[in-house]
Design an enzyme around this catalytic site. Structure first.
Site, PDB file in Angstrom:
ATOM      1  CG  HIS A 120      33.155 -25.039  13.839  1.00 12.82           C
ATOM      2  ND1 HIS A 120      32.462 -24.002  13.255  1.00 12.82           N
ATOM      3  CD2 HIS A 120      32.205 -25.926  14.257  1.00 12.82           C
ATOM      4  CE1 HIS A 120      31.154 -24.250  13.322  1.00 12.82           C
ATOM      5  NE2 HIS A 120      30.971 -25.399  13.932  1.00 12.82           N
ATOM      6  N   GLY A 189      29.119 -11.466  15.218  1.00 10.40           N
ATOM      7  CA  GLY A 189      29.629 -11.772  13.885  1.00 10.40           C
ATOM      8  C   GLY A 189      29.398 -13.196  13.419  1.00 10.40           C
ATOM      9  CD  GLU A 217      24.204  -9.117   6.466  1.00  9.87           C
ATOM     10  OE1 GLU A 217      24.046 -10.283   6.065  1.00  9.87           O
ATOM     11  OE2 GLU A 217      24.575  -8.182   5.743  1.00  9.87           O
TER      12      GLU A 217
HETATM   13  P1  NAD Z   1      29.375 -16.426   8.334  1.00 16.82           P
HETATM   14  O1  NAD Z   1      30.375 -16.064   7.291  1.00 16.82           O
HETATM   15  O2  NAD Z   1      28.278 -17.330   7.990  1.00 16.82           O
HETATM   16  O3  NAD Z   1      28.709 -15.093   8.898  1.00 16.82           O
HETATM   17  C1  NAD Z   1      29.463 -13.977   9.286  1.00 16.82           C
HETATM   18  C2  NAD Z   1      28.525 -12.978   9.956  1.00 16.82           C
HETATM   19  O4  NAD Z   1      29.323 -11.896  10.436  1.00 16.82           O
HETATM   20  C3  NAD Z   1      27.478 -12.372   9.027  1.00 16.82           C
HETATM   21  O5  NAD Z   1      26.230 -12.423   9.690  1.00 16.82           O
HETATM   22  C4  NAD Z   1      27.954 -10.927   8.819  1.00 16.82           C
HETATM   23  O6  NAD Z   1      26.876 -10.027   8.708  1.00 16.82           O
HETATM   24  C5  NAD Z   1      28.719 -10.671  10.089  1.00 16.82           C
HETATM   25  N1  NAD Z   1      29.821  -9.691   9.956  1.00 16.82           N
HETATM   26  C6  NAD Z   1      30.660  -9.502   8.916  1.00 16.82           C
HETATM   27  N2  NAD Z   1      31.561  -8.563   9.211  1.00 16.82           N
HETATM   28  C7  NAD Z   1      31.297  -8.139  10.469  1.00 16.82           C
HETATM   29  C8  NAD Z   1      31.879  -7.185  11.340  1.00 16.82           C
HETATM   30  N3  NAD Z   1      32.943  -6.461  10.981  1.00 16.82           N
HETATM   31  N4  NAD Z   1      31.332  -7.007  12.567  1.00 16.82           N
HETATM   32  C9  NAD Z   1      30.240  -7.727  12.954  1.00 16.82           C
HETATM   33  N5  NAD Z   1      29.657  -8.647  12.181  1.00 16.82           N
HETATM   34  C10 NAD Z   1      30.168  -8.860  10.956  1.00 16.82           C
HETATM   35  O7  NAD Z   1      30.229 -16.962   9.548  1.00 16.82           O
HETATM   36  P2  NAD Z   1      29.843 -17.995  10.686  1.00 16.82           P
HETATM   37  O8  NAD Z   1      28.474 -17.737  11.198  1.00 16.82           O
HETATM   38  O9  NAD Z   1      30.973 -17.953  11.640  1.00 16.82           O
HETATM   39  O10 NAD Z   1      29.774 -19.423   9.975  1.00 16.82           O
HETATM   40  C11 NAD Z   1      30.750 -19.830   9.018  1.00 16.82           C
HETATM   41  C12 NAD Z   1      31.610 -21.023   9.420  1.00 16.82           C
HETATM   42  O11 NAD Z   1      32.902 -20.935   8.748  1.00 16.82           O
HETATM   43  C13 NAD Z   1      32.002 -21.017  10.866  1.00 16.82           C
HETATM   44  O12 NAD Z   1      32.301 -22.293  11.276  1.00 16.82           O
HETATM   45  C14 NAD Z   1      33.265 -20.161  10.817  1.00 16.82           C
HETATM   46  O13 NAD Z   1      34.030 -20.222  11.939  1.00 16.82           O
HETATM   47  C15 NAD Z   1      33.987 -20.693   9.607  1.00 16.82           C
HETATM   48  N6  NAD Z   1      34.890 -19.638   9.094  1.00 16.82           N
HETATM   49  C16 NAD Z   1      35.900 -19.252   9.953  1.00 16.82           C
HETATM   50  C17 NAD Z   1      36.733 -18.194   9.623  1.00 16.82           C
HETATM   51  C18 NAD Z   1      37.790 -17.797  10.643  1.00 16.82           C
HETATM   52  O14 NAD Z   1      38.297 -18.648  11.382  1.00 16.82           O
HETATM   53  N7  NAD Z   1      38.106 -16.519  10.737  1.00 16.82           N
HETATM   54  C19 NAD Z   1      36.552 -17.524   8.396  1.00 16.82           C
HETATM   55  C20 NAD Z   1      35.506 -17.963   7.532  1.00 16.82           C
HETATM   56  C21 NAD Z   1      34.666 -19.030   7.918  1.00 16.82           C
END
Ligand code: NAD
Ligand code: ZN
Length: 249
Positions: A120, A189, A217
């Site tokens: 992404h 995650g 989860e």
């Molecule tokens: P999501 O927010 O939809 O899901 C996150 C998942 O991670 C959930 O299933 C949750 O249960 C799990 N989770 C939360 N904390 C955790 C931990 N400590 N250890 C293990 N699992 C954990 O995220 P997604 O599936 O990546 O989709 C969202 C979209 O938004 C993606 O494109 C994502 O990259 C982007 N996004 C990116 C960032 C970033 O770059 N850090 C932050 C937010 C959203």
């Protein structure tokens, strides 16, 4: 943490010809960057559907930049956590070929992973939607935001994939090839609901790979596509797997 499943994951990694990791926002939660689904944080303030759609950027870039500025602040100050570091370690040990990440925070590279596909995009560069000029985002300070094009002064857009935008073609082709050719994939995650990214573990499964899920989860993959789910935080589970791999090796 289920020690039997940690042992099973270590065995699967050691016997696999080629292992990849597919990561989502959850792996960066322990670095202080909230995921979309967490009860508090950034995405309570900004509904992703409203702020992270490309139409929103076209129709009201100033508004979208409020969210981008907050995200930038988090991304600039965040440090890799033990999960990112553990994956870099597995790569150095010759046991992990590629990390395919949906994240835009650059934390896998900061942890030392070399072969990272950013499905992404990333915040490292920004582009002008009017004249296509690209700028280095790593040189920007918070005070410089929202950033303007040095050539035509339009608002720049970070090179992250918004909803409604295509996946960078090279990242997509390379990711799909990796997922079809691996024999094990660590799915870490991710809620696995954003497509086409979510098809990556499915492709791996179709080609016979072992799908190991690590998440707080269950997800739509659990019990369907994943061979097993190790429940808990990635920052604890990944280092435990690395330790177990070392022990069994
Ligand atoms: P999501 O927010 O939809 O899901 C996150 C998942 O991670 C959930 O299933 C949750 O249960 C799990 N989770 C939360 N904390 C955790 C931990 N400590 N250890 C293990 N699992 C954990 O995220 P997604 O599936 O990546 O989709 C969202 C979209 O938004 C993606 O494109 C994502 O990259 C982007 N996004 C990116 C960032 C970033 O770059 N850090 C932050 C937010 C959203
Ligand atoms: Zn421009």
């Amino acid at each position: 943490m289920d020690q039997q499943l940690i042992q099973r994951a270590a065995q699967d990694i050691l016997k696999s010809q080629k292992t990849i990791a597919f990561t989502g926002a959850g792996i960066s939660v322990e670095s202080g960057i909230p995921d979309f689904r967490s009860a508090e944080g950034l995405w309570q303030k900004y509904d992703p559907e409203e702020y992270a759609h490309i139409h929103a950027f076209y129709s009201d870039p100033d508004k979208v930049w409020l969210m981008l500025k907050d995200m930038f602040t988090l991304v600039i100050t965040a440090k890799p956590n033990p999960a990112h570091i553990g994956l870099a370690e597995l790569e150095r040990m010759g046991l992990l070929s590629t990390v395919i990440t949906q994240n835009v925070d650059g934390l896998h590279q900061a942890a030392g992973s070399k072969n990272v596909i950013e499905f992404h995009g990333s915040h490292r560069t920004l582009s002008c939607l009017k004249c296509s000029t690209t700028t280095d985002g790593t040189l920007l300070k918070i005070e410089d935001l929202p950033a303007r094009c040095p050539r035509c002064s339009s608002l720049l857009k970070p090179d992250v994939v918004f909803f409604g935008e295509p996946i960078p073609p090279k990242a997509q082709t390379y990711s799909f090839r990796e997922s079809r050719s691996c024999s094990a994939v660590l799915v870490i995650g991710t809620s696995a609901v954003v497509y086409p990214a979510a098809s990556i573990p499915m492709m791996a499964k179709e080609e016979g790979a072992t799908v190991i899920e690590i998440n707080m989860e269950p997800t739509p993959l659990t019990g369907q596509i994943s061979d097993y789910l190790i429940s808990g935080s990635a920052g604890k589970i990944i280092p435990a797997i690395v330790e177990e791999v070392r022990r069994q090796r």
